[in-house]
Design a protein around this motif. Sequence first.
Motif, short mmCIF file in Angstrom:
data_model
loop_
_atom_site.label_atom_id
_atom_site.label_comp_id
_atom_site.label_asym_id
_atom_site.label_seq_id
_atom_site.Cartn_x
_atom_site.Cartn_y
_atom_site.Cartn_z
N LEU A 37 41.83 31.31 13.83
CA LEU A 37 40.58 32.00 13.48
C LEU A 37 39.43 31.46 14.32
O LEU A 37 39.30 30.25 14.50
CB LEU A 37 40.26 31.74 12.00
CG LEU A 37 38.87 32.17 11.50
CD1 LEU A 37 38.78 33.70 11.38
CD2 LEU A 37 38.54 31.52 10.16
N ILE A 38 38.63 32.37 14.86
CA ILE A 38 37.32 31.96 15.39
C ILE A 38 36.32 32.37 14.31
O ILE A 38 36.06 33.56 14.11
CB ILE A 38 37.00 32.64 16.74
CG1 ILE A 38 38.02 32.19 17.79
CG2 ILE A 38 35.58 32.29 17.17
CD1 ILE A 38 37.76 32.72 19.19
N PRO A 39 35.80 31.37 13.58
CA PRO A 39 34.93 31.70 12.45
C PRO A 39 33.54 32.12 12.91
O PRO A 39 33.15 31.90 14.05
CB PRO A 39 34.86 30.40 11.65
CG PRO A 39 35.49 29.35 12.47
CD PRO A 39 35.98 29.93 13.76
N SER A 40 32.81 32.67 11.98
CA SER A 40 31.40 33.00 12.21
C SER A 40 30.56 31.89 11.56
O SER A 40 31.00 31.27 10.60
CB SER A 40 31.11 34.34 11.55
OG SER A 40 29.73 34.53 11.44
N ARG A 41 29.38 31.67 12.10
CA ARG A 41 28.46 30.74 11.47
C ARG A 41 27.15 31.50 11.29
O ARG A 41 26.88 32.44 12.03
CB ARG A 41 28.27 29.54 12.41
CG ARG A 41 28.48 28.21 11.76
CD ARG A 41 28.56 27.06 12.73
NE ARG A 41 27.54 27.03 13.75
CZ ARG A 41 27.51 26.10 14.72
NH1 ARG A 41 28.44 25.18 14.77
NH2 ARG A 41 26.56 26.12 15.63
N SER A 42 26.31 31.05 10.36
CA SER A 42 25.10 31.83 10.06
C SER A 42 24.17 31.93 11.28
O SER A 42 23.34 32.83 11.35
CB SER A 42 24.36 31.21 8.88
OG SER A 42 24.16 29.85 9.15
N ASP A 43 24.33 31.02 12.27
CA ASP A 43 23.47 31.09 13.46
C ASP A 43 23.80 32.28 14.36
O ASP A 43 23.11 32.53 15.35
CB ASP A 43 23.53 29.78 14.26
CG ASP A 43 24.93 29.46 14.78
OD1 ASP A 43 25.86 30.26 14.53
OD2 ASP A 43 25.09 28.40 15.43
N LEU A 44 24.84 33.03 14.02
CA LEU A 44 25.23 34.16 14.88
C LEU A 44 24.11 35.20 15.02
O LEU A 44 23.94 35.82 16.06
CB LEU A 44 26.51 34.83 14.33
CG LEU A 44 27.14 35.94 15.18
CD1 LEU A 44 27.43 35.47 16.61
CD2 LEU A 44 28.43 36.45 14.55
N LEU A 45 23.30 35.32 13.96
CA LEU A 45 22.19 36.27 13.98
C LEU A 45 21.19 35.91 15.09
O LEU A 45 20.72 36.77 15.83
CB LEU A 45 21.50 36.23 12.61
CG LEU A 45 20.92 37.51 12.06
CD1 LEU A 45 21.93 38.65 12.11
CD2 LEU A 45 20.46 37.28 10.63
N ASP A 46 20.89 34.62 15.22
CA ASP A 46 19.96 34.17 16.28
C ASP A 46 20.58 34.41 17.65
O ASP A 46 19.91 34.83 18.58
CB ASP A 46 19.65 32.66 16.14
CG ASP A 46 19.11 32.35 14.76
OD1 ASP A 46 18.41 33.21 14.22
OD2 ASP A 46 19.43 31.27 14.23
N PHE A 47 21.87 34.10 17.75
CA PHE A 47 22.53 34.30 19.05
C PHE A 47 22.58 35.78 19.41
O PHE A 47 22.51 36.14 20.58
CB PHE A 47 23.93 33.68 19.05
CG PHE A 47 23.90 32.19 19.21
CD1 PHE A 47 23.56 31.62 20.44
CD2 PHE A 47 24.18 31.35 18.16
CE1 PHE A 47 23.52 30.24 20.59
CE2 PHE A 47 24.15 29.97 18.30
CZ PHE A 47 23.82 29.41 19.53
N GLU A 48 22.70 36.63 18.40
CA GLU A 48 22.72 38.08 18.66
C GLU A 48 21.40 38.51 19.30
O GLU A 48 21.38 39.28 20.25
CB GLU A 48 22.95 38.83 17.34
CG GLU A 48 23.12 40.32 17.55
CD GLU A 48 23.47 41.07 16.27
OE1 GLU A 48 23.53 40.45 15.19
OE2 GLU A 48 23.69 42.29 16.36
#
Length: 255
Positions: free
Chosen positions: A80-91
């Motif tokens: 699994l490559i998990p998601s982290r809540s910082d993904l929104l900033d990276f988006e």
Amino acid sequence: MAKIISVINNKGGTGKTTTVLNLGAALQRRRKKVLLIDLDSQGNLTSSFDIDAPKVSIGEVLVEGGSIQDSIQKVGKLSLIPSRSDLLDFETRLANEPGREFMLREALEPLTSSFDYILVDCPPSLGILSINSLVAADEYIVPMQAENFAFIGLDRILQVTDKVRKRMNNRLTLAGILFVKLNPRTKFCQAVVKSIADDVRVGKKMFDTYIRQDIALMESAAFHKTVFDYASKSHGSEDYAHLAKEILKANGQEA
Ligand SMILES: Nc1ncnc2c1ncn2[C@@H]1O[C@H](COP(=O)(O)OP(=O)(O)OP(=O)(O)O)[C@@H](O)[C@H]1O
Ligand SMILES: [Mg+2]
């Protein structure tokens, strides 16, 4: 070479995450090496497993050139490559990146010889992360419910995937529309399924398998389990096993 499948629908709650989790598990049970990627900042796929935060997040991989190997976690026999809540900033940061649509494709290159199937769980939007998944993918699956406005959503998805195919990824094909949470006995469901099946743009690319409404699919994720580990005799187990078989067959891998 891994087959990369994007599971996409801009409508929320259409069974994307449930499909990535349980189709992935079903393919693994047929001895395929499977990597799941959570590309949704909601992190629902990640929450379906009981894991610690990754050393490197998928956002760091896409935007900062972080090592994709370090973003992978072993979860039982799945990866699994998990998601982290910082993904929104990276988006948001991805929006300013030259070649921003190609970041996932580039990142996945070193992994394609290590897996048989890579399944990507998209967020409920057709934004830059979903586009990245379509540019990286060989195929896409659209899970949908048999309901009134299914058509409208499908229009939008087919428009976007056409553009991606023409401009960025000419191998992208529709693996199929997948009906989920289906109650096949109701006349209404039958009518919606028929109308989508008759849509020329779908071109008969509809899975024979449909996923029935089944509470075990909801409960299993809450207990950090795949439906096979949670309720091996459930409709959910049966249907996702059937879907895996259909996909393997379409790829010439199993009768
Ligand atoms: N076949 C099914 N029967 C019953 N419940 C289901 C089924 N498939 C999914 N669900 C439930 O429906 C809800 C939405 O499913 P899921 O999270 O997979 O959708 P999603 O498309 O990933 O949503 P989002 O767009 O928010 O990411 C979840 O609570 C899930 O457990
Ligand atoms: Mg989801």
